[in-house]
Design an enzyme around this catalytic site. Structure first.
Site, PDB file in Angstrom:
ATOM      1  N   CYS A  78       0.841  -1.188   0.000  1.00 18.76           N
ATOM      2  CA  CYS A  78       0.000   0.000   0.000  1.00 18.76           C
ATOM      3  C   CYS A  78       0.881   1.244   0.000  1.00 18.76           C
ATOM      4  O   CYS A  78       1.924   1.296   0.654  1.00 18.76           O
ATOM      5  CB  CYS A  78      -0.967   0.001   1.181  1.00 18.76           C
ATOM      6  SG  CYS A  78      -0.359   0.832   2.644  1.00 18.76           S
ATOM      7  N   GLU A  79       0.445   2.218  -0.778  1.00 19.92           N
ATOM      8  CA  GLU A  79       1.282   3.407  -0.941  1.00 19.92           C
ATOM      9  C   GLU A  79       1.201   4.351   0.255  1.00 19.92           C
ATOM     10  O   GLU A  79       1.971   5.298   0.353  1.00 19.92           O
ATOM     11  CB  GLU A  79       0.941   4.132  -2.241  1.00 19.92           C
ATOM     12  CG  GLU A  79      -0.393   4.826  -2.267  1.00 19.92           C
ATOM     13  CD  GLU A  79      -0.655   5.511  -3.602  1.00 19.92           C
ATOM     14  OE1 GLU A  79      -0.087   5.074  -4.618  1.00 19.92           O
ATOM     15  OE2 GLU A  79      -1.434   6.479  -3.625  1.00 19.92           O
ATOM     16  N   HIS A  80       0.270   4.105   1.163  1.00 18.71           N
ATOM     17  CA  HIS A  80       0.164   4.981   2.333  1.00 18.71           C
ATOM     18  C   HIS A  80       1.110   4.566   3.461  1.00 18.71           C
ATOM     19  O   HIS A  80       1.537   5.392   4.242  1.00 18.71           O
ATOM     20  CB  HIS A  80      -1.277   4.996   2.865  1.00 18.71           C
ATOM     21  CG  HIS A  80      -2.251   5.536   1.865  1.00 18.71           C
ATOM     22  ND1 HIS A  80      -3.535   5.059   1.724  1.00 18.71           N
ATOM     23  CD2 HIS A  80      -2.102   6.514   0.946  1.00 18.71           C
ATOM     24  CE1 HIS A  80      -4.138   5.718   0.752  1.00 18.71           C
ATOM     25  NE2 HIS A  80      -3.301   6.601   0.265  1.00 18.71           N
ATOM     26  N   HIS A  81       1.390   3.270   3.568  1.00 17.79           N
ATOM     27  CA  HIS A  81       2.201   2.786   4.693  1.00 17.79           C
ATOM     28  C   HIS A  81       3.388   1.924   4.268  1.00 17.79           C
ATOM     29  O   HIS A  81       4.173   1.485   5.109  1.00 17.79           O
ATOM     30  CB  HIS A  81       1.329   1.967   5.647  1.00 17.79           C
ATOM     31  CG  HIS A  81       0.127   2.714   6.133  1.00 17.79           C
ATOM     32  ND1 HIS A  81      -1.111   2.633   5.517  1.00 17.79           N
ATOM     33  CD2 HIS A  81      -0.018   3.588   7.161  1.00 17.79           C
ATOM     34  CE1 HIS A  81      -1.974   3.410   6.146  1.00 17.79           C
ATOM     35  NE2 HIS A  81      -1.344   4.003   7.154  1.00 17.79           N
ATOM     36  N   GLN A 119      -5.776  -0.340  -3.331  1.00 17.77           N
ATOM     37  CA  GLN A 119      -6.555  -1.429  -3.927  1.00 17.77           C
ATOM     38  C   GLN A 119      -7.513  -0.946  -5.019  1.00 17.77           C
ATOM     39  O   GLN A 119      -7.637  -1.570  -6.064  1.00 17.77           O
ATOM     40  CB  GLN A 119      -7.332  -2.164  -2.821  1.00 17.77           C
ATOM     41  CG  GLN A 119      -8.129  -3.351  -3.371  1.00 17.77           C
ATOM     42  CD  GLN A 119      -8.838  -4.121  -2.283  1.00 17.77           C
ATOM     43  OE1 GLN A 119      -8.459  -4.101  -1.120  1.00 17.77           O
ATOM     44  NE2 GLN A 119      -9.893  -4.824  -2.676  1.00 17.77           N
ATOM     45  N   HIS A 147      -5.263  -6.245   4.197  1.00 22.45           N
ATOM     46  CA  HIS A 147      -4.302  -5.138   4.279  1.00 22.45           C
ATOM     47  C   HIS A 147      -3.566  -5.179   5.611  1.00 22.45           C
ATOM     48  O   HIS A 147      -4.190  -5.048   6.665  1.00 22.45           O
ATOM     49  CB  HIS A 147      -5.031  -3.794   4.144  1.00 22.45           C
ATOM     50  CG  HIS A 147      -5.602  -3.572   2.785  1.00 22.45           C
ATOM     51  ND1 HIS A 147      -5.062  -2.670   1.893  1.00 22.45           N
ATOM     52  CD2 HIS A 147      -6.648  -4.150   2.145  1.00 22.45           C
ATOM     53  CE1 HIS A 147      -5.755  -2.709   0.770  1.00 22.45           C
ATOM     54  NE2 HIS A 147      -6.729  -3.581   0.892  1.00 22.45           N
ATOM     55  N   CYS A 149      -1.686  -2.951   6.752  1.00 20.93           N
ATOM     56  CA  CYS A 149      -1.745  -1.650   7.428  1.00 20.93           C
ATOM     57  C   CYS A 149      -3.014  -1.515   8.264  1.00 20.93           C
ATOM     58  O   CYS A 149      -3.085  -0.687   9.160  1.00 20.93           O
ATOM     59  CB  CYS A 149      -1.610  -0.501   6.443  1.00 20.93           C
ATOM     60  SG  CYS A 149      -2.922  -0.377   5.234  1.00 20.93           S
TER      61      CYS A 149
HETATM   62 ZN    ZN Z   1      -2.047   1.354   4.063  1.00 20.72          ZN
END
Ligand code: ZN
Length: 192
Positions: A78-81, A119, A147, A149
């Site tokens: 995931c690009e956020h975490h 996603q 996920h 995260c």
């Molecule tokens: Zn994430």
């Protein structure tokens, strides 16, 4: 073109120091190198063209029935975490004079998955690539994923699945949409 291994090594060493570890202790000595090699593989999708993968195996066909490839396993970050998310993709399309070699669909999914992703975007990119290259009457893509995260941090919703779908062309029509969801939800014998 490939990832900058040296930069990842430096960054990994900094993370180890930042969390209070000793990057020079035996168990961690080779970790920055290993992390760099892991990222090289996990992020290899940036250096491949998913549309080329499909373009390599297009065939003329008179088939106009729905083609379904179920349970394509994928692993992404995931690009956020920068934490893993993984699961299964179901892809279907209704050809319009052209079909694509079936093994190319999982390969194309892998190219998109081996990038930092979210996603919903992954789902749409897969659908749009097939629309662009194969030019079918319609496409349906569904992804179910876990996920890390969400499970390892934050809300800690263990084992919850996130589902997303992207429908294009005639898959927006009720009858076809229904056939698609029936097919991907049909029980599979022997395989599981
Ligand atoms: Zn994430």
């Amino acid at each position: 073109m490939s990832v900058d291994l040296e930069k990842i090594e430096v960054a990994t060493k900094m993370i180890l120091e930042a969390i209070g570890e000793n990057p020079n202790r035996d168990g961690l000595k080779k970790t920055p190198k290993r992390v760099a090699k892991a990222f090289e593989e996990i992020c290899s999708g940036y250096f491949k063209n998913p549309k080329e993968v499909l373009n390599d195996a297009l065939f003329e066909s008179t088939n106009n029935e729905m083609v379904v490839v179920r349970n394509i396993e994928f692993y992404s970050m995931c690009e956020h975490h920068i934490l893993p998310f993984f699961g299964r993709v179901h892809v279907a399309y209704i050809p319009d004079k052209k079909v694509v070699g079936l093994s190319k669909i999982p390969r194309m999914v892998e190219v998109f998955a081996r990038r930092l992703q979210i996603q919903e975007q992954l789902t749409e990119q897969i659908a749009d690539a097939i629309m662009d290259v194969v030019k079918p009457k319609g496409v349906g893509v569904v992804i179910h994923a876990r996920h890390m995260c969400m499970e390892m941090r934050g809300v800690k919703t263990k084992h919850s699945y996130t589902s997303s779908s992207a429908l294009r062309g005639n898959f927006l029509e009720d009858k076809i949409k229904e056939e698609f969801f029936n097919l991907i939800n049909a029980p599979t014998q022997n395989h599981f």
